[in-house]
Design a protein around this motif. Structure first.
Motif, PDB file in Angstrom:
ATOM      1  N   LEU A   5     -21.718  -3.564  24.564  1.00  0.00           N
ATOM      2  CA  LEU A   5     -22.530  -2.544  24.179  1.00  0.00           C
ATOM      3  C   LEU A   5     -22.926  -2.774  22.848  1.00  0.00           C
ATOM      4  O   LEU A   5     -22.125  -2.873  21.770  1.00  0.00           O
ATOM      5  N   ILE A   6     -24.093  -2.572  22.254  1.00  0.00           N
ATOM      6  CA  ILE A   6     -24.686  -2.721  20.994  1.00  0.00           C
ATOM      7  C   ILE A   6     -25.146  -1.524  20.612  1.00  0.00           C
ATOM      8  O   ILE A   6     -26.144  -1.182  20.879  1.00  0.00           O
ATOM      9  N   PHE A   7     -24.389  -0.913  19.573  1.00  0.00           N
ATOM     10  CA  PHE A   7     -24.831   0.605  18.733  1.00  0.00           C
ATOM     11  C   PHE A   7     -25.270   0.078  17.530  1.00  0.00           C
ATOM     12  O   PHE A   7     -25.050  -0.697  16.942  1.00  0.00           O
ATOM     13  N   SER A   8     -26.571   0.789  17.384  1.00  0.00           N
ATOM     14  CA  SER A   8     -27.261   0.497  15.860  1.00  0.00           C
ATOM     15  C   SER A   8     -27.949   1.624  15.503  1.00  0.00           C
ATOM     16  O   SER A   8     -28.683   2.539  16.149  1.00  0.00           O
ATOM     17  N   ASP A   9     -27.432   2.035  14.274  1.00  0.00           N
ATOM     18  CA  ASP A   9     -28.501   3.055  13.475  1.00  0.00           C
ATOM     19  C   ASP A   9     -29.680   2.580  13.574  1.00  0.00           C
ATOM     20  O   ASP A   9     -30.037   1.470  13.765  1.00  0.00           O
ATOM     21  N   ILE A  10     -30.746   3.555  13.037  1.00  0.00           N
ATOM     22  CA  ILE A  10     -32.033   3.250  12.920  1.00  0.00           C
ATOM     23  C   ILE A  10     -32.521   3.201  11.515  1.00  0.00           C
ATOM     24  O   ILE A  10     -32.944   2.071  10.954  1.00  0.00           O
ATOM     25  N   ASP A  11     -32.586   4.072  10.663  1.00  0.00           N
ATOM     26  CA  ASP A  11     -32.942   4.099   9.285  1.00  0.00           C
ATOM     27  C   ASP A  11     -32.302   3.109   8.535  1.00  0.00           C
ATOM     28  O   ASP A  11     -31.158   3.306   8.256  1.00  0.00           O
ATOM     29  N   VAL A  40     -27.847   0.421  22.543  1.00  0.00           N
ATOM     30  CA  VAL A  40     -27.814   1.995  22.332  1.00  0.00           C
ATOM     31  C   VAL A  40     -28.086   2.271  20.902  1.00  0.00           C
ATOM     32  O   VAL A  40     -27.318   2.240  20.047  1.00  0.00           O
ATOM     33  N   PRO A  41     -29.307   2.833  20.632  1.00  0.00           N
ATOM     34  CA  PRO A  41     -29.781   3.174  19.313  1.00  0.00           C
ATOM     35  C   PRO A  41     -28.692   4.403  19.002  1.00  0.00           C
ATOM     36  O   PRO A  41     -28.974   5.327  19.842  1.00  0.00           O
ATOM     37  N   MET A  50     -36.553   9.226  17.479  1.00  0.00           N
ATOM     38  CA  MET A  50     -35.799   7.770  17.742  1.00  0.00           C
ATOM     39  C   MET A  50     -36.567   6.748  18.227  1.00  0.00           C
ATOM     40  O   MET A  50     -36.841   5.575  17.835  1.00  0.00           O
ATOM     41  N   MET A  51     -37.462   7.291  19.446  1.00  0.00           N
ATOM     42  CA  MET A  51     -38.082   6.355  19.999  1.00  0.00           C
ATOM     43  C   MET A  51     -39.425   5.939  19.442  1.00  0.00           C
ATOM     44  O   MET A  51     -39.909   4.980  19.787  1.00  0.00           O
ATOM     45  N   THR A  52     -39.754   6.560  18.323  1.00  0.00           N
ATOM     46  CA  THR A  52     -40.754   6.069  17.511  1.00  0.00           C
ATOM     47  C   THR A  52     -40.557   4.497  16.987  1.00  0.00           C
ATOM     48  O   THR A  52     -41.438   3.666  16.807  1.00  0.00           O
ATOM     49  N   ILE A 212     -20.227  -3.500  19.510  1.00  0.00           N
ATOM     50  CA  ILE A 212     -20.527  -4.146  18.183  1.00  0.00           C
ATOM     51  C   ILE A 212     -21.514  -2.822  17.763  1.00  0.00           C
ATOM     52  O   ILE A 212     -22.056  -2.016  18.481  1.00  0.00           O
ATOM     53  N   ALA A 213     -21.293  -2.552  16.427  1.00  0.00           N
ATOM     54  CA  ALA A 213     -22.202  -1.568  15.793  1.00  0.00           C
ATOM     55  C   ALA A 213     -22.520  -2.206  14.494  1.00  0.00           C
ATOM     56  O   ALA A 213     -21.967  -2.612  13.731  1.00  0.00           O
ATOM     57  N   PHE A 214     -23.703  -1.482  14.276  1.00  0.00           N
ATOM     58  CA  PHE A 214     -24.512  -1.582  12.988  1.00  0.00           C
ATOM     59  C   PHE A 214     -24.753  -0.336  12.319  1.00  0.00           C
ATOM     60  O   PHE A 214     -25.417   0.661  12.953  1.00  0.00           O
ATOM     61  N   GLY A 215     -24.663  -0.177  10.927  1.00  0.00           N
ATOM     62  CA  GLY A 215     -24.863   0.744  10.205  1.00  0.00           C
ATOM     63  C   GLY A 215     -25.051   0.668   8.767  1.00  0.00           C
ATOM     64  O   GLY A 215     -24.703  -0.473   8.298  1.00  0.00           O
TER      65      GLY A 215
END
Length: 266
Positions: A5-11, A40-41, A50-52, A212-215
């Motif tokens: 599962l890959i979680f990621s913030d957007i901005d 997973v955004p 988000m979908m933008t 995994i997650a990004f922020g």
């Protein structure tokens, strides 16, 4: 390591300063999806906003919106939906209106973004970023909402510093956290990206240690602490970088920090 599962913030994480997902980051994520992993955004934005950004990569995916107050699976089924009382949201709006500064309130309920009837330049700027129009509304209309997923206060950093302290004391059952120097997010106490990440990991039967997650900011902090493989962007605040350590820092959002990590996955 193989992320499932890959979680990621957007901005300031998934997108660069031009609000684009770079080809390198897009392709790195698509390669992981082809391998069978799930992207997973995870954002403070509303779902349409988000979908933008996410639509530059794929058209359908699970997502976590409103800092964890709403989470949907890839079919659009709600896995998490946590509101707070619309009367409290209206109190926050009145509080912001009483301030002698340029701060602006925003209320998010379901899929709708509400703002003051006289639209602030700050709101107009945010509309351009997320490519979604806010709906002007009176505070009397806000009171009548069935519930509120999130409130957002936009303002100058020093104004938000003071307001955050005052609001925490005034509303102990709500959580106030900064997503940037000029944005103060408001959700029900206990709601966070981390709480939603746990639920999605259970839903997809993936141990948190394999996620995994990004922020890049304080509203990502608990999410990063929750997963086995956290990565903070190189553009994150210095104190957060010191907390997580160099092994968990990747390149910044303008230099494909996400791709740097994903391309190294087995």
């Amino acid at each position: 390591m193989s992320a499932k599962l890959i979680f990621s913030d957007i901005d300031d994480t998934l997108i660069n300063d031009d609000l684009q997902v770079t080809p390198k980051t897009r392709d790195a994520i698509r390669k992981q999806i082809i391998k069978g992993n799930i992207f997973v955004p995870t954002s403070a934005r509303l779902p349409k906003g988000m979908m933008t950004a996410v639509g530059q990569i794929l058209k359908v995916c699970p997502l976590i919106a409103y800092n964890g107050a709403l989470a949907l699976d890839e079919t659009g089924r709600a896995l998490v939906t946590r509101f707070f009382d619309a009367k409290k949201a209206a109190e926050i709006c009145r509080y912001v209106d009483e301030q002698d500064n340029s701060s602006a309130w925003n209320i998010y309920s379901g899929y709708v973004w509400y703002c003051a009837e006289k639209k602030s330049p700050r709101v107009e700027h945010e509309e351009k970023i997320v490519d979604v129009k806010a709906t002007p509304a009176s505070i009397e209309k806000i009171v009548k909402l069935q519930g509120v997923h999130k409130a957002l206060i936009m303002g100058e950093p020093e104004d938000l510093d003071r307001m955050q302290k005052e609001l925490i004391a005034k509303f102990p059952d709500l959580s106030f956290v900064r997503s940037s120097k000029i944005l103060l997010e408001v959700v029900l106490k206990g709601v966070s990206k981390a709480s939603a990440v746990k639920i999605l990991a259970q839903e997809y039967k993936v141990p948190l240690k394999d996620c995994i997650a990004f922020g890049d900011n304080y509203n990502d902090e608990e999410m990063l602490e929750e997963v086995g493989h956290p990565y903070l962007m190189g553009n994150a605040p210095v104190d957060l970088q010191k907390k997580f350590g160099s092994d968990h820092i990747t390149l910044d959002n303008n230099h494909d920090g996400i791709a740097q990590v994903l391309d190294d996955l087995e």
